[in-house]
Design an enzyme around this catalytic site. Structure first.
Site, mmCIF file in Angstrom:
data_model
loop_
_atom_site.group_PDB
_atom_site.id
_atom_site.type_symbol
_atom_site.label_atom_id
_atom_site.label_comp_id
_atom_site.label_asym_id
_atom_site.label_seq_id
_atom_site.Cartn_x
_atom_site.Cartn_y
_atom_site.Cartn_z
ATOM 1 N N ARG A 145 0.814 -1.215 0.000
ATOM 2 C CA ARG A 145 0.000 0.000 0.000
ATOM 3 C C ARG A 145 0.845 1.262 0.000
ATOM 4 N NH1 ARG A 145 -5.423 -1.822 2.274
ATOM 5 N NH2 ARG A 145 -6.184 0.302 2.312
ATOM 6 N N TYR A 148 0.703 4.071 -2.683
ATOM 7 C CA TYR A 148 -0.344 5.095 -2.608
ATOM 8 C C TYR A 148 -0.108 6.004 -1.408
ATOM 9 C CZ TYR A 148 -5.108 7.056 -2.510
ATOM 10 O OH TYR A 148 -6.206 7.896 -2.515
ATOM 11 N N GLU A 150 2.543 6.590 0.490
ATOM 12 C CA GLU A 150 3.732 7.455 0.466
ATOM 13 C C GLU A 150 3.633 8.508 -0.638
ATOM 14 O OE1 GLU A 150 5.518 7.747 2.861
ATOM 15 O OE2 GLU A 150 5.937 5.838 3.813
ATOM 16 N N LYS A 152 0.932 9.985 -1.515
ATOM 17 C CA LYS A 152 0.066 11.044 -0.977
ATOM 18 C C LYS A 152 0.788 11.827 0.118
ATOM 19 C CE LYS A 152 -3.767 10.638 -3.385
ATOM 20 N NZ LYS A 152 -4.288 11.738 -4.217
ATOM 21 N N GLN A 212 -12.008 -5.500 11.342
ATOM 22 C CA GLN A 212 -11.420 -4.194 11.024
ATOM 23 C C GLN A 212 -12.552 -3.195 10.757
ATOM 24 O OE1 GLN A 212 -11.481 -6.827 9.043
ATOM 25 N NE2 GLN A 212 -11.155 -6.400 6.886
ATOM 26 N N THR A 213 -12.296 -1.930 11.096
ATOM 27 C CA THR A 213 -13.372 -0.935 10.955
ATOM 28 C C THR A 213 -13.047 0.089 9.867
ATOM 29 O OG1 THR A 213 -12.460 0.657 12.531
ATOM 30 C CG2 THR A 213 -13.874 -1.102 13.426
ATOM 31 N N ARG A 278 -10.290 2.714 11.367
ATOM 32 C CA ARG A 278 -10.225 4.026 10.704
ATOM 33 C C ARG A 278 -11.501 4.803 11.028
ATOM 34 N NH1 ARG A 278 -9.339 3.682 4.667
ATOM 35 N NH2 ARG A 278 -7.162 3.327 5.192
#
Ligand code: UDP
Length: 315
Positions: A145, A148, A150, A152, A212-213, A278
């Site tokens: 991931r 994307y 890094e 950003k 996971q949220t 998140r």
């Protein structure tokens, strides 16, 4: 007096196309620029006859030229779904670095305001919950991931450098998970995947144990937040998202129930570096933009389902 003119880079994408509409509604002239690698001209084809709209197929990692004046640049050009940026890691890094540099250079040349689409991914797999703008994040630079995340993070650094060194008038929005009409059914993200599977009666693929949220924001709310930020004086990053947090398992169940599907939920391996939690802290957006989301998930999901049902019927 002539209308204000905005360039929407990535304007044929999910968010970009809604932004094109929003700025036209607010009396801007809109130039939509997209290389169409993940964007789709169908998302903006209803605007083609509008005299205030023009479309340019172009890759912003190259020198960008726009003739005449420009008041605002909205940079939304990038693959944004995990399977897209995993498939196109180099393009993702290029658009997040070279593309940001070129569009910043254009804004500087034109004396235009610049708004960067950043992301909750700058917080990585966060150790602070909910995520406030002051948190610096927990990103694996060499993980899958990272291309994307890094890119950003670099994009934010570059935007602040243009602000500080060139006095460019800049804004940074950190966008949390968003859903709504014009998402691609096959973009691999949880919502379109689950909806497609539910409508076809296929198994719903929840990754990991689904604990996971995420916190999902309806697109109209997000676009309003971005519009307000672009009109505000806030230079530093602002989170825009809906704080209503839900586990992915509950989210899958909600979609099964809303669609009345007979699909069952199955569990697949969790992708590497998948953030465990998140949720945006939106106190800053409330304070500086007077913004908060208005559309709850049930309402937003109904509107999104209608879009996907029509899309499936047409295909
Ligand atoms: N996810 C899932 N099944 C899918 C697609 C995604 O369980 O078919 C999970 C994914 O692992 C993540 C969450 O749903 O934990 C949200 O994924 P998405 O790709 O929508 O966005 P992200 O927030 O990870 O960028």
């Amino acid at each position: 007096m002539s209308k204000k003119k905005v360039l929407v880079a990535g304007g044929a994408g999910f968010l970009g196309s809604h932004l094109c509409e929003k700025y036209i509604e607010n009396d801007f002239e809109v130039i939509c620029m997209d290389n169409l690698i993940t964007g789709n001209a169908d998302n903006v084809k209803h605007l083609f006859n509008n005299p205030d709209f023009s479309f340019v197929k172009y890759d912003v990692t190259n020198f960008v030229h726009v003739s005449g004046k420009l008041d605002l640049v909205l940079n939304f050009a990038s693959p944004a779904s995990p399977i897209d940026y995993l498939k196109m890691p180099i393009q993702t890094l290029k658009v997040g670095s070279l593309g940001v540099h070129k569009t910043l250079g254009l804004a500087k040349e034109k004396g235009a305001r610049y708004l960067l689409a950043s992301t909750s991914e700058v917080y990585g797999d966060p150790l602070m919950h909910p995520q406030h703008e002051d948190y610096w994040g927990n990103v694996n630079p060499i993980g899958f991931r990272g291309v994307y995340d890094e890119a950003k993070r670099f994009a934010e650094a570059m935007t602040m450098a243009y602000h500080r060194f060139h006095n460019l008038d800049t804004r940074i929005v950190r966008i949390f998970n968003t859903y709504g009409p014009r998402m691609r059914l096959e973009d691999g993200r949880a919502l379109p995947t689950f909806v497609g599977q539910a409508l076809r009666g296929d198994d719903i693929t929840v990754f990991g144990d689904g604990s996971q949220t995420r916190s999902f924001c309806f697109v109209d709310d997000l676009i309003e937040g971005i519009y307000r930020l672009s009109m505000s004086d806030e230079i530093y990053p602002v989170n825009i998202g809906n704080p209503a947090e839900i586990t992915i398992k509950e989210f899958a169940e909600e979609i099964v129930s809303l669609t009345g599907s007979k699909s069952r939920i199955v569990y697949k391996e969790l992708p590497k570096d998948d953030p465990q939690v998140r949720q945006p802290d939106i106190s800053k957006a409330r304070e500086v933009l007077g913004w908060e989301p208005k559309v709850n998930r049930t309402e937003g999901l109904k509107r999104t389902l209608k879009y996907f049902e029509e899309l499936i019927l047409k295909s």
